[in-house]
Design a protein around this motif. Structure first.
Motif, short mmCIF file in Angstrom:
data_model
loop_
_atom_site.label_atom_id
_atom_site.label_comp_id
_atom_site.label_asym_id
_atom_site.label_seq_id
_atom_site.Cartn_x
_atom_site.Cartn_y
_atom_site.Cartn_z
N THR A 176 -0.24 -19.99 -7.14
CA THR A 176 -0.64 -20.15 -8.53
C THR A 176 0.47 -20.86 -9.31
O THR A 176 1.62 -20.85 -8.89
N SER A 178 2.41 -21.11 -13.07
CA SER A 178 2.55 -20.34 -14.31
C SER A 178 3.72 -20.85 -15.12
O SER A 178 4.50 -21.70 -14.68
N ASN A 266 -1.45 -16.82 -18.59
CA ASN A 266 -0.25 -17.64 -18.40
C ASN A 266 -0.11 -18.08 -16.95
O ASN A 266 0.98 -18.21 -16.41
N SER A 267 -1.26 -18.29 -16.29
CA SER A 267 -1.20 -18.84 -14.94
C SER A 267 -2.53 -19.49 -14.59
O SER A 267 -3.54 -19.27 -15.26
#
Lengths: 354, 331
Positions: A176, A178, A266-267
């Motif tokens: 991921t 972020s 926030n990702s």
């Protein structure tokens, strides 16, 4: 105004009248209409308030619900437009994730970490713009398959879903991204007059979709295409253009959903929110959108989304699992459909008696 | 007229022919690129690893022909598998009881879909999206998401019906999943092409209104169609646990759309009334060969989903072009 525009308007008025009459015959009384859904919403609010007098009827609970709703809400709007046009867009989650990944890639790897002021603003615009252009392209490509090649939208979007999420998984290897810029995070996490900004954004877009569907020629054409594509084409409407705009708008709504999602967590990742895909269809149907196309009202849709969110928040406060929420959502949908069907049967029985 | 038919007419005449040619092209490419690809052991391994998908695709195919879509079969597969595992491993019931109960549960869950679809007059995709979330959620709540590892030996022991030694270290094995899959495919094919019931399913999918008027009992046909998929889900659940040696409630999550895609690739239509078992097999074969071939060529498994997506889009564009061609020829 030219005469052809008048023709379209007249045809639209006639069609709208017919749709209203048909809907009234199909769903007599309050059940199935916005009234019925609001009644159900009220019942649920009362139920949870009685069960959880200290936790549920609180401003903070309401605010938490408003923070959570926009994600599913925006995705449902992206699903509703194709549904009303008689299709489906199974690629909305994949599109949203990839748009978020693309914007996230620009923000985390391309944008200088020490950028401030005007430079940061330009990078922000560049990132968001990249996401916008990407979603525009996805919408146009889907449009080519659906409108030009006339392949069933379920098949097309099954293919694009697999292709898009495959590319995302391939490029990220399941990792991921972020650490996004402040403004992106602020969209999903701050409030204006104690209303979450993302919630206001969702309401504005929902109102926009409502106006588009009910007040503009293209909106009427979307309804017409959904209720009978063949007849609409023969009546002189370019259904290809209609379908193009439906899938482009659907994908652009995914872009907004991507911004809200990446801000909220926030990702960004390749497999976020997979379980939302079928829930958006559930929400749309609960809101009275006809799966055969042709019908749909944004107001009922808002009521349906509020019902789902109330169940989710209430169950959460009761300490019931996410799975129980999912099961109860399914039960709610079947119950609402059963009530609608019962209303039709009762109506028929009355008509038969005279 | 046969004399005026061109090569194009032949290629685009039937989805099955088109698909078979596409598969042949890939087989040649992969055989040239990898010496392992075109060997019997590889073929048998490939068939075995796609047995579960094929069994489910056979059931989905029958539902598609009847003009329905079922999304809930993955949840049904997981539920029946877990029930059988619970009865056999935790309570020690014999195989016949455990598997019988699983089959009954599968048929029952399928019939719930049929009853709701019929009486609520709602498209089956909507009903089964709802029931899929209910079935799956209840399964997770009841089982708490925990796996069952200690499956009895009769379930997990490898059963080989036939073994043929090709070379000292190379043998082909006719295993249980392959045999079960072959039986399911053959039974489904015979039922759809040779029986009254099969004709009724095609009739219902082709034109429900007309099917009702000629006296077909629509509720009964739908009960059978969804019940059959439920039963095959139980069979697939059994095979899946047989291969991996454990029962996991989330094992099948996310396979719904792949199986649906496979059936549609093979020429079954969302509009109902058309498609053959042979086409569905070709659909499975295309995906299996693509996956295996790319794997042997060293392409990242991460890339496989991209290939599925492209295969669906390419195949559908091809089919749309073929239909367009036929339409033009007819005009």
């Amino acid at each position: 105004m030219s005469s052809s525009a008048n023709d379209v308007r007249n045809a639209a008025d006639t069609l709208n009248g017919r749709l209203d009459r048909l809907q009234q015959t199909l769903f007599p009384g309050a059940v199935g209409n916005t009234g019925g859904l609001l009644l159900l919403l009220l019942a649920l609010l009362v139920l949870f308030s009685v069960l959880l007098p200290d936790l549920f009827p609180r401003i903070t609970t309401l605010q938490a619900m408003m923070f959570q709703l926009p994600e599913l809400g925006l995705l449902t709007l992206a699903m509703v437009l194709p549904l009303i046009s008689g299709g489906l867009n199974l690629a909305i989650i994949a599109t949203t994730n990839q748009a978020a990944l693309l914007m996230g890639w620009v923000f985390t790897t391309q944008m200088p970490a020490d950028a401030t002021g005007i430079v940061a603003l330009l990078w922000l615009i560049a990132g968001l713009g990249a996401g916008f252009v990407y979603c525009l392209c996805v919408g146009l490509a889907t449009g080519v398959f659906v409108a030009i090649l006339r392949i069933h939208p379920i098949l097309v979007t099954l293919g694009t879903m697999s292709l898009i999420s495959g590319v995302s998984i391939f490029l990220t290897r399941g990792r991921t991204l972020s650490g996004f810029p402040e403004p992106v995070i602020a969209v999903a996490n701050s409030t204006f007059l104690s209303l979450p900004i993302s919630f206001i954004l969702f309401l504005v877009l929902a109102a926009g979709v409502h106006v588009l569907l009910t007040q503009t020629p293209i909106g009427v054409r979307i309804h017409m295409t959904g209720s009978n594509a063949e007849a609409t084409r023969y009546s002189g409407v370019d259904t290809r253009r209609v379908l193009f705009s439906v899938y482009v708008l659907s994908s652009l709504l995914c872009w907004v959903a991507a911004i809200v999602t990446m801000g909220r967590f926030n990702s960004a990742g390749a497999d976020f929110g997979q379980s939302y895909l079928l829930i958006t269809i559930l929400a749309a149907i609960l809101g009275g959108v006809d799966p055969y196309g042709g019908f749909g009202r944004v107001v009922s849709l808002l009521a349906a989304l509020a019902i789902l969110q109330t169940i989710s928040s209430g169950f959460n406060l009761l300490g019931l699992s996410q799975q129980m929420t999912l099961a109860f959502w399914g039960v709610t949908l079947i119950a609402v459909m059963a009530v609608k069907r019962a209303a039709v049967l009762i109506g028929e029985a009355r008509a038969a008696r005279g | 007229m046969p004399s005026t038919r061109s090569l194009g007419d032949l290629v685009f005449a039937r989805t099955e022919v088109t698909l078979a040619l596409v598969i042949a092209v890939f087989v040649v490419i992969f055989s040239l690129a990898s010496p392992v690809f075109f060997t019997l052991p590889n073929a048998f391994d490939l068939i075995e690893s796609y047995a579960v998908t094929t069994v489910l695709a056979a059931g989905v195919f029958v539902v598609l022909v009847s003009r329905g879509i079922d999304i809930s079969f993955a949840a049904t597969t997981a539920a029946t598998q877990y029930l059988a595992a619970f009865l056999a491993a935790q309570l020690g019931y014999p195989a016949i009881v455990a598997l019988g109960a699983a089959a009954l549960l599968g048929v029952a869950l399928g019939c719930v879909n049929a009853v709701l679809t019929y009486f609520l007059r709602v498209e089956s995709i909507i009903v089964t999206i709802a029931t899929a979330s209910i079935y799956f959620a209840l399964l997770i709540v009841i089982t708490d998401g925990s796996e069952i590892y200690n499956l009895p030996a009769w379930w997990t022991d490898r059963i080989v019906f036939l073994r043929y030694q090709l070379a000292p270290r190379e043998s082909i094995r006719l295993t249980l999943p392959i045999v079960v899959m072959a039986v399911v495919v053959l039974a489904t094919h015979l039922m759809m092409s040779r029986t009254r019931l099969g004709r009724q399913i095609y009739a219902l999918g082709g034109n429900p209104e007309a099917a009702g008027r000629v006296g077909i009992n629509i509720l009964r046909v739908q009960l059978f169609v969804y019940g059959y998929l439920g039963f095959l889900s139980a069979v697939a659940g059994f095979l899946q646990a047989h291969r991996v040696g454990q029962a996991v409630p989330t094992a099948m999550a996310g396979t719904e759309l792949t199986v649906l895609a496979v059936a549609l690739l093979g020429g079954a239509s969302l509009a109902g009334g058309i498609g053959t078992m042979a086409g569905v097999i070709l659909g499975v074969l295309l995906l299996a060969i693509l996956q295996n071939g790319l794997n042997l060529l060293g392409v990242s498994p991460f890339f496989f989903q991209v290939v599925i997506g492209m295969a669906i889009l390419a195949s559908m564009s091809f089919t749309a072009y073929a239909a367009h061609r036929r339409q033009r020829a007819a005009a």
